[in-house]
Design a protein around this motif. Structure first.
Motif, mmCIF file in Angstrom:
data_model
loop_
_atom_site.group_PDB
_atom_site.id
_atom_site.type_symbol
_atom_site.label_atom_id
_atom_site.label_comp_id
_atom_site.label_asym_id
_atom_site.label_seq_id
_atom_site.Cartn_x
_atom_site.Cartn_y
_atom_site.Cartn_z
ATOM 1 N N ASP A 83 0.781 -1.266 -0.010
ATOM 2 C CA ASP A 83 0.035 -0.025 -0.038
ATOM 3 C C ASP A 83 0.730 1.279 -0.036
ATOM 4 O OD1 ASP A 83 -2.344 -1.515 0.052
ATOM 5 O OD2 ASP A 83 -2.830 -0.749 1.837
ATOM 6 N N LEU A 84 1.872 1.237 0.860
ATOM 7 C CA LEU A 84 2.848 2.434 0.824
ATOM 8 C C LEU A 84 3.362 2.750 -0.685
ATOM 9 C CD1 LEU A 84 4.434 4.543 2.121
ATOM 10 C CD2 LEU A 84 6.335 2.785 3.031
ATOM 11 N N LEU A 85 3.767 1.499 -1.507
ATOM 12 C CA LEU A 85 4.318 1.801 -2.515
ATOM 13 C C LEU A 85 3.362 2.311 -3.485
ATOM 14 C CD1 LEU A 85 6.439 -1.735 -3.025
ATOM 15 C CD2 LEU A 85 7.360 0.568 -3.330
ATOM 16 N N ASP A 86 2.269 1.699 -3.503
ATOM 17 C CA ASP A 86 1.112 2.187 -4.299
ATOM 18 C C ASP A 86 0.449 3.777 -4.234
ATOM 19 O OD1 ASP A 86 0.794 -0.198 -5.451
ATOM 20 O OD2 ASP A 86 -0.818 -1.025 -4.159
ATOM 21 N N ILE B 246 12.327 -3.733 4.682
ATOM 22 C CA ILE B 246 11.519 -4.649 3.605
ATOM 23 C C ILE B 246 11.812 -3.809 2.402
ATOM 24 C CG2 ILE B 246 9.473 -5.694 2.832
ATOM 25 C CD1 ILE B 246 8.718 -6.234 5.650
ATOM 26 N N LEU B 247 11.471 -2.578 2.167
ATOM 27 C CA LEU B 247 11.717 -1.912 0.793
ATOM 28 C C LEU B 247 13.212 -1.754 0.623
ATOM 29 C CD1 LEU B 247 8.836 0.683 1.328
ATOM 30 C CD2 LEU B 247 9.053 -0.977 -0.355
ATOM 31 N N ALA B 248 14.006 -1.683 1.612
ATOM 32 C CA ALA B 248 15.640 -1.491 1.236
ATOM 33 C C ALA B 248 15.966 -2.775 0.811
ATOM 34 C CB ALA B 248 16.349 -1.232 2.760
ATOM 35 N N GLY B 249 15.400 -3.793 1.159
ATOM 36 C CA GLY B 249 15.722 -5.239 0.667
ATOM 37 C C GLY B 249 15.179 -5.343 -0.603
ATOM 38 N N ALA B 250 14.051 -4.929 -0.879
ATOM 39 C CA ALA B 250 13.412 -5.030 -2.228
ATOM 40 C C ALA B 250 13.907 -4.249 -3.284
ATOM 41 C CB ALA B 250 11.756 -4.824 -2.028
ATOM 42 N N ALA B 251 14.381 -3.001 -3.033
ATOM 43 C CA ALA B 251 14.667 -2.112 -4.107
ATOM 44 C C ALA B 251 15.924 -2.708 -5.084
ATOM 45 C CB ALA B 251 15.310 -0.756 -3.564
#
Length: 604
Positions: A51-54, A84-89
């Motif tokens: 949701d934060l990404l969207d 989590i976002l730092a690992g996904a980027a």
């Protein structure tokens, strides 16, 4: 040199840690390779990150499709989302994954990576207390704790692992701050880390209070030289919480008070601590002259106590003692807690058959660890005695918390393991003077690692109910069946409380209930809907919520809560019998590989 020695000591525990994580995956069918997480919190965390990404709105904490049509604001905060976002980027940039897959992979791996960091932090934290043999034993025993391994499990993107990692680092800093050669940089780091763990979850108040209490006790024993470090910790804590508050909440929300999530209330705690240490600076002569110390202490306590009394009068002592659950609806506590293992007692005198095996498996080591720490306090001198006293106090507090709520068991294990490792080292040393010395070095670590776990498992097996369990439903398959059956538009679903997060993750549909205390309205509406024996009342709830679908798994244990037969059967019972009210359509079976589920269209 220190890093190299810690790395060498960590190799065997690290291999054991990785083996246990892999073994857990193998035992559960390699679920992480099939787009599956552990538990509803992992799915809800991932929904939150997506949701934060969207939206791209950092301050928007509303999960729009939960608690439909109102939306749900979770009590969680942003630090784990950022990890989590730092690992996904990099996975999107380097591996070319789409963001959804990258978030899933990052969420799957974030906790085991924190587990590895926690192992190194644990060895570093205990270095002032144990020699290399003791540290090696501590590392092995840390890696062998299955409850800790579950907190850091593959496929469990949950903030509990991050909290434990930060708690372990704070433990190491506390042990150094009450010893000789403590540095101001350590005090500033401790305050900043305490602020970070409170930002992650208000459970961090426990370790922050322990840190400040240890410094206060050190001041009582050693006087003036501790004051600067205590003041630095409190100042750094306050500054860190202020920065976190600015980062976590939008400007219009800074003044709102909440007990379950970082707010101005928690910044006030740091202010009280800073006031106490500032008082120590005001009367330096009093701290140095024993004749004046008592009266100055009484004056300081009076001023600090007055400030605390005003603070308590403003926010209420019962609410402060209740902590995160201060504002929870009483019915939610009564109805939901019975189904939530995380907040249930680890040892319940009224249900020893179920809880005693768990207590022995997870915290049975207390029977050996606590006496070992008492002996260490008697045998050690100076700051080492103070360090072991701090560990004993921390272990007793964590044990009390774990007895009340299972979720504190990981922290209790962390505080108990040093004494447990010390006892193992003493036993090996005693046996080294006998013909069993070579065997002892191998068998003692193994026995200490598995004995209580095996004993708890044997007791659980002996006392378990032999009645066969009904088959629960595969929620992934259920979600796929719902997507296939209702592809035209998103529906509003009333289903079991613990199903909500995974349905949000796997479908475009909205749900009413999720297992979080802030969604009391959603939980109570589902409880009252499925358990209603008055169909007029049930229809009113469905109409108010705009419910399109009622989804039931007939073998799930939560269904038992809503089943009521007799002259006035509940809605769920009527639906299962095929005589639902006219505003609910006939059952639509959902094809599942295991379990039995049905969807009912509602037109209230």
């Amino acid at each position: 040199m220190l890093a190299r020695r810690l790395l060498a000591l960590a190799l065997l525990p690290l291999a054991l840690l990785i083996a246990i994580q892999v073994l857990a995956q193998w035992r559960d069918g390699w679920f992480a390779m099939d787009d599956r997480f552990i538990g509803p919190d992992a799915y809800m965390r991932t929904v939150r990150v997506l949701d934060l990404l969207d939206s791209g709105d950092w301050f928007d904490n509303v999960i729009e499709r939960s608690n439909a049509p109102r939306g749900e604001v979770l009590h969680w905060t942003r630090p784990l989302d950022v990890l989590i976002l730092a690992g996904a980027a990099p996975l999107t940039a380097i591996a070319g994954l789409n963001w959804r897959d990258a978030v899933y992979l990052s969420g799957t791996l974030v906790s085991p990576l924190l587990h590895i960091l926690a192992l190194f932090a644990f060895l570093w934290a205990l270095r002032p207390l144990l020699d290399e043999r003791g540290l090696l034993l501590a590392g092995i025993l840390f890696a062998a704790q299955f409850y800790l391994a579950f907190q850091f499990a593959i496929g469990r993107p949950d903030h509990h692992g991050l909290i434990l990692l930060l708690d372990i680092v704070l433990l190491g800093l506390a042990l150094r701050l009450i010893g000789p050669g403590a540095r101001m940089t350590q005090a500033l780091a401790a305050g900043g880390l305490a602020a970070l763990v409170i930002w992650v979850s208000v459970e961090g108040l426990a370790i922050a209070a322990l840190l400040l209490s240890a410094l206060a006790a050190d001041w009582v024993l050693r006087g003036r030289e501790t004051v600067a470090r205590g003041w630095a910790v409190a100042a750094s804590l306050g500054l860190g919480l202020a920065i976190a508050l600015l980062l976590e909440r939008p400007p219009g929300d800074w003044g709102n008070i909440s007990h379950d999530r970082l707010s101005l209330l928690h910044l006030g705690y740091a202010g009280l601590a800073l006031l106490a240490w500032s008082l120590a600076y005001i009367w330096p002569a009093a701290w140095q002259r024993p004749a004046l110390r008592g009266s100055a202490l009484l004056a300081g306590l009076a001023i600090g106590g007055g400030a605390l009394a005003l603070y308590v009068q403003r926010y209420g002592l019962p609410a402060m003692l209740a902590g995160p659950m201060a504002e929870v609806h009483p019915r939610v506590v009564a109805e939901w807690y019975r189904f939530n293992k995380e907040v249930s007692p680890l040892l319940d005198p009224g249900d020893l058959a179920a809880t005693l095996p768990k207590f022995i498996a997870h915290l049975g080591m207390a029977a050996i660890s606590l006496p070992a720490m008492v002996l260490a306090i008697q045998r050690r001198r100076g700051h080492l005695r103070a360090c072991w006293l701090l560990l004993l106090t921390a272990a007793l507090i964590a044990l009390a918390l774990a007895l009340r709520e299972v979720r504190w068991s990981g922290l209790a294990q962390v505080f108990l393991l040093p004494g447990y490792a010390l006892a193992a080292a003493w036993l090996i040393a005693a046996l080294s003077r006998t013909p069993l010395r070579l065997t002892a070095r191998t068998l003692v670590p193994v026995l200490f690692a598995v004995s209580f776990l095996v004993l708890g498992a044997l007791l659980r097996r002996a006392e378990s109910d032999a009645a066969p369990a009904t088959a629960d439903c595969d929620l992934k398959a259920m979600a796929e069946a719902l997507n296939e059956a209702y592809p035209d538009r998103p529906r509003r679903i009333a289903s079991f409380i613990f199903y909500g997060p995974e349905l949000l993750y796997r479908t475009p549909h909205a749900v009413i209930a999720t297992p979080y205390h802030r969604n009391a309205a959603g939980m109570l509406d589902v409880i009252d809907l499925l358990g209603a024996d008055d169909m007029t009342r049930a229809r009113a709830i469905a109409a108010r919520r705009g419910i399109d679908l009622i989804v039931i798994c007939h073998g799930n244990s939560e269904a038992d809560k809503y089943r009521r037969d007799g002259a006035r059967p509940s809605l769920l019972t009527r639906l299962e019998r095929g005589d639902g009210p006219g505003w609910i359509g006939p059952p639509r079976p959902l094809a599942l590989p295991g379990g039995r589920a049905s969807a009912f269209e509602a037109s209230p």
